[in-house]
Design an enzyme around this catalytic site. Sequence first.
Site, PDB file in Angstrom:
ATOM      1  N   CYS A  56       0.951  -1.000  -0.043  1.00 13.37           N
ATOM      2  CA  CYS A  56      -0.064  -0.160  -0.019  1.00 13.37           C
ATOM      3  C   CYS A  56       0.936   1.320  -0.029  1.00 13.37           C
ATOM      4  O   CYS A  56       1.650   1.312   0.960  1.00 13.37           O
ATOM      5  CB  CYS A  56      -1.055  -0.197   1.254  1.00 13.37           C
ATOM      6  SG  CYS A  56      -1.688   1.520   1.755  1.00 13.37           S
TER       7      CYS A  56
ATOM      8  N   CYS B 234       0.270   3.537   2.933  1.00 17.31           N
ATOM      9  CA  CYS B 234       0.966   2.689   4.253  1.00 17.31           C
ATOM     10  C   CYS B 234       2.259   3.236   4.279  1.00 17.31           C
ATOM     11  O   CYS B 234       3.015   3.763   5.295  1.00 17.31           O
ATOM     12  CB  CYS B 234       0.789   1.311   4.249  1.00 17.31           C
ATOM     13  SG  CYS B 234      -0.969   0.958   4.172  1.00 17.31           S
TER      14      CYS B 234
END
Length: 97
Positions: free
Chosen positions: A22, A25
């Site tokens: 991600c 993230c």
Amino acid sequence: MEYEQIINTTPVVVVEFYATWCPHCKRMMPVVEQIKELLAGTVDIYQLDIDENDTVAEAQEVESVPTFLIYKNGLEQWRQSGEIDGQELLSRIQSYV
């Protein structure tokens, strides 16, 4: 460690559900590391990879990453999904300490 144990390690606990793939993230990782250093000894911060903890993520109804949860005395107080400004996240956590 079981999730129930994690959220009760200190009076205020932060859990971040993330994924290695991600991009949001990845951008939050250094921010979370800084906050961990600032709050060391006061607040426990756990980072759980949803791919390795899919059952826990599902049980917590995590639908996107990153998702941040703040617990006080084992009870969920706040939740946010997506990137968040580091200062805002820090202030939010400190408001429960």
